[in-house]
Design a protein around this motif. Structure first.
Motif, PDB file in Angstrom:
ATOM      1  N   UNK A 271       0.681  -1.156  -0.070  1.00  0.00           N
ATOM      2  CA  UNK A 271       0.032  -0.034  -0.062  1.00  0.00           C
ATOM      3  C   UNK A 271       0.933   1.289   0.047  1.00  0.00           C
ATOM      4  N   UNK A 272       1.994   1.002   0.331  1.00  0.00           N
ATOM      5  CA  UNK A 272       2.793   2.569   0.314  1.00  0.00           C
ATOM      6  C   UNK A 272       4.410   1.966   0.145  1.00  0.00           C
ATOM      7  N   UNK A 273       5.211   3.044  -0.113  1.00  0.00           N
ATOM      8  CA  UNK A 273       6.733   2.793  -0.404  1.00  0.00           C
ATOM      9  C   UNK A 273       7.145   2.127  -1.860  1.00  0.00           C
ATOM     10  N   UNK A 274       8.121   2.376  -2.387  1.00  0.00           N
ATOM     11  CA  UNK A 274       8.546   2.057  -3.418  1.00  0.00           C
ATOM     12  C   UNK A 274       8.156   0.790  -4.015  1.00  0.00           C
ATOM     13  N   UNK A 275       7.625   0.385  -5.030  1.00  0.00           N
ATOM     14  CA  UNK A 275       7.608  -0.984  -5.827  1.00  0.00           C
ATOM     15  C   UNK A 275       7.785  -0.970  -7.448  1.00  0.00           C
ATOM     16  N   UNK A 276       8.236  -2.030  -7.703  1.00  0.00           N
ATOM     17  CA  UNK A 276       8.478  -2.162  -9.194  1.00  0.00           C
ATOM     18  C   UNK A 276       7.665  -3.412  -9.680  1.00  0.00           C
ATOM     19  N   UNK A 277       6.599  -3.112 -10.541  1.00  0.00           N
ATOM     20  CA  UNK A 277       5.800  -3.981 -11.163  1.00  0.00           C
ATOM     21  C   UNK A 277       6.344  -4.615 -12.504  1.00  0.00           C
ATOM     22  N   UNK A 278       6.395  -5.918 -12.647  1.00  0.00           N
ATOM     23  CA  UNK A 278       6.945  -6.375 -13.679  1.00  0.00           C
ATOM     24  C   UNK A 278       5.959  -7.307 -14.587  1.00  0.00           C
ATOM     25  N   UNK A 279       4.990  -6.849 -15.406  1.00  0.00           N
ATOM     26  CA  UNK A 279       4.114  -7.661 -16.105  1.00  0.00           C
ATOM     27  C   UNK A 279       4.336  -8.216 -17.203  1.00  0.00           C
ATOM     28  N   UNK A 280       3.787  -9.126 -17.906  1.00  0.00           N
ATOM     29  CA  UNK A 280       3.821  -9.877 -19.148  1.00  0.00           C
ATOM     30  C   UNK A 280       3.469  -8.676 -20.200  1.00  0.00           C
ATOM     31  N   UNK A 281       4.060  -8.965 -21.265  1.00  0.00           N
ATOM     32  CA  UNK A 281       3.515  -7.821 -22.258  1.00  0.00           C
ATOM     33  C   UNK A 281       3.300  -8.506 -23.656  1.00  0.00           C
TER      34      UNK A 281
ATOM     35  N   UNK B 247      13.938   9.549  -8.576  1.00  0.00           N
ATOM     36  CA  UNK B 247      12.979  10.455  -7.707  1.00  0.00           C
ATOM     37  C   UNK B 247      11.692   9.844  -7.281  1.00  0.00           C
ATOM     38  N   UNK B 248      10.991   9.098  -8.465  1.00  0.00           N
ATOM     39  CA  UNK B 248       9.780   8.435  -8.060  1.00  0.00           C
ATOM     40  C   UNK B 248      10.012   7.485  -6.963  1.00  0.00           C
ATOM     41  N   UNK B 249      10.966   6.557  -7.203  1.00  0.00           N
ATOM     42  CA  UNK B 249      11.079   6.007  -6.313  1.00  0.00           C
ATOM     43  C   UNK B 249      11.370   6.350  -4.705  1.00  0.00           C
ATOM     44  N   UNK B 250      12.231   7.461  -4.797  1.00  0.00           N
ATOM     45  CA  UNK B 250      12.328   8.096  -3.386  1.00  0.00           C
ATOM     46  C   UNK B 250      11.090   8.519  -2.879  1.00  0.00           C
ATOM     47  N   UNK B 251      10.175   8.967  -3.796  1.00  0.00           N
ATOM     48  CA  UNK B 251       8.622   9.358  -3.217  1.00  0.00           C
ATOM     49  C   UNK B 251       8.043   8.115  -2.698  1.00  0.00           C
ATOM     50  N   UNK B 252       8.282   6.979  -2.871  1.00  0.00           N
ATOM     51  CA  UNK B 252       7.610   5.813  -2.739  1.00  0.00           C
ATOM     52  C   UNK B 252       6.538   5.516  -3.695  1.00  0.00           C
ATOM     53  N   UNK B 253       6.708   5.940  -5.007  1.00  0.00           N
ATOM     54  CA  UNK B 253       5.866   5.578  -6.256  1.00  0.00           C
ATOM     55  C   UNK B 253       5.907   4.024  -6.744  1.00  0.00           C
ATOM     56  N   UNK B 254       5.141   3.833  -7.637  1.00  0.00           N
ATOM     57  CA  UNK B 254       5.201   2.566  -8.378  1.00  0.00           C
ATOM     58  C   UNK B 254       5.554   2.481  -9.601  1.00  0.00           C
ATOM     59  N   UNK B 255       6.513   1.938 -10.115  1.00  0.00           N
ATOM     60  CA  UNK B 255       7.145   1.924 -11.298  1.00  0.00           C
ATOM     61  C   UNK B 255       6.730   0.576 -12.098  1.00  0.00           C
ATOM     62  N   UNK B 256       6.457   0.681 -13.376  1.00  0.00           N
ATOM     63  CA  UNK B 256       6.008  -0.462 -14.211  1.00  0.00           C
ATOM     64  C   UNK B 256       7.090  -0.495 -15.232  1.00  0.00           C
ATOM     65  N   UNK B 257       7.441  -1.702 -15.348  1.00  0.00           N
ATOM     66  CA  UNK B 257       8.608  -1.950 -16.316  1.00  0.00           C
ATOM     67  C   UNK B 257       8.170  -3.370 -16.822  1.00  0.00           C
TER      68      UNK B 257
ATOM     69  N   UNK C  96      19.966   3.525  -2.600  1.00  0.00           N
ATOM     70  CA  UNK C  96      19.819   4.611  -2.032  1.00  0.00           C
ATOM     71  C   UNK C  96      18.732   4.883  -1.146  1.00  0.00           C
ATOM     72  N   UNK C  97      17.575   3.767  -1.232  1.00  0.00           N
ATOM     73  CA  UNK C  97      16.426   4.117  -0.703  1.00  0.00           C
ATOM     74  C   UNK C  97      16.439   3.110   0.740  1.00  0.00           C
ATOM     75  N   UNK C  98      17.537   2.468   1.134  1.00  0.00           N
ATOM     76  CA  UNK C  98      17.395   1.845   2.340  1.00  0.00           C
ATOM     77  C   UNK C  98      17.440   2.685   3.443  1.00  0.00           C
ATOM     78  N   UNK C  99      17.993   3.689   3.431  1.00  0.00           N
ATOM     79  CA  UNK C  99      17.635   4.566   4.874  1.00  0.00           C
ATOM     80  C   UNK C  99      16.384   5.316   4.985  1.00  0.00           C
ATOM     81  N   UNK C 100      15.891   5.248   3.675  1.00  0.00           N
ATOM     82  CA  UNK C 100      14.530   6.056   3.876  1.00  0.00           C
ATOM     83  C   UNK C 100      13.115   5.081   4.237  1.00  0.00           C
ATOM     84  N   UNK C 101      13.302   4.107   3.776  1.00  0.00           N
ATOM     85  CA  UNK C 101      12.325   3.044   3.890  1.00  0.00           C
ATOM     86  C   UNK C 101      12.597   2.009   4.964  1.00  0.00           C
ATOM     87  N   UNK C 102      11.594   1.560   5.590  1.00  0.00           N
ATOM     88  CA  UNK C 102      11.913   0.367   6.605  1.00  0.00           C
ATOM     89  C   UNK C 102      12.251  -0.889   6.183  1.00  0.00           C
TER      90      UNK C 102
END
Length: 191
Positions: free
Chosen positions: A16-26, A87-97, A125-131
């Motif tokens: 529900x929160x924090x950075x996430x990378x979603x990896x879908x079938x294309x 910067x998006x990951x730093x803000x805890x956003x969802x990236x789709x690749x 770079x995100x280890x310190x920012x998120x639990x």
């Protein structure tokens, strides 16, 4: 999406929160909004080939959908895009690749480990920012049905996968691709 009878399973695997990378079938262009529906209520940012941003109408749609251009022929030109992804990951956003890099209908592509490697490197770079110490990489399978006027489509969200070091990206990509294949009901040969 009215064209399909949509089923989504495993949505609870997307944090529900924090950075996430979603990896879908294309497989089709409709994968983009389907993944967005699976990730609701979290908005997604999609890494897409630069060529999609050169056509006026498509550029507007891609930008509206949260598209991030990537130059596959000259990766050095994508530095600003990766800074933006960071910067998006730093803000805890969802990236789709889409790890296959292009459409592979009804079969599995090998997966582009260099993109995964870059995403793993950004998490340092995100280890310190998120639990949590590592970004969850979420495999997503998409299975399009073939029957009727409104065929079914199943979006299967898998459990999170983690990678601690970018030097493991090639092997990690194989693991991701196997998970996506399994979720999509497609056989995968890692070769």
């Amino acid at each position: 999406m009215l064209r399909y009878r949509l089923g989504i399973q495993g949505r609870e695997n997307i944090p529900f929160s924090g950075p996430v990378i979603i990896l879908p079938k294309h497989q089709r262009w409709t994968d983009i909004p389907l993944v967005g529906l699976a990730a609701l209520p979290r908005p997604c940012h999609y890494i897409a080939k630069r060529e999609l941003f050169t056509m006026l109408g498509i550029r507007q749609i891609m930008t509206w959908l949260g598209g991030i251009p990537l130059d596959r022929q000259q990766p050095i030109k994508s530095r600003d895009s990766f800074r933006y992804v960071d910067s998006l990951l730093q803000r805890g956003e969802v990236i789709v690749l889409f790890p296959e890099g292009t459409y592979f209908p009804d079969t599995m592509g090998a997966g582009k480990y260099r993109l995964i490697e870059k995403m793993v490197a950004l998490q340092e770079q995100l280890k310190e920012k998120y639990s949590r110490p590592f970004i969850p990489f979420i495999p997503v399978g998409i299975n399009y049905g073939r029957e009727g006027l409104r065929p079914s489509v199943q979006v299967m969200v898998g459990g999170p996968l983690y990678c601690s070091c970018s030097s493991q990206a090639a092997e990690f990509t194989k693991t991701i691709m196997k998970a996506i294949a399994l979720l999509s009901g497609i056989q995968f040969n890692a070769g």
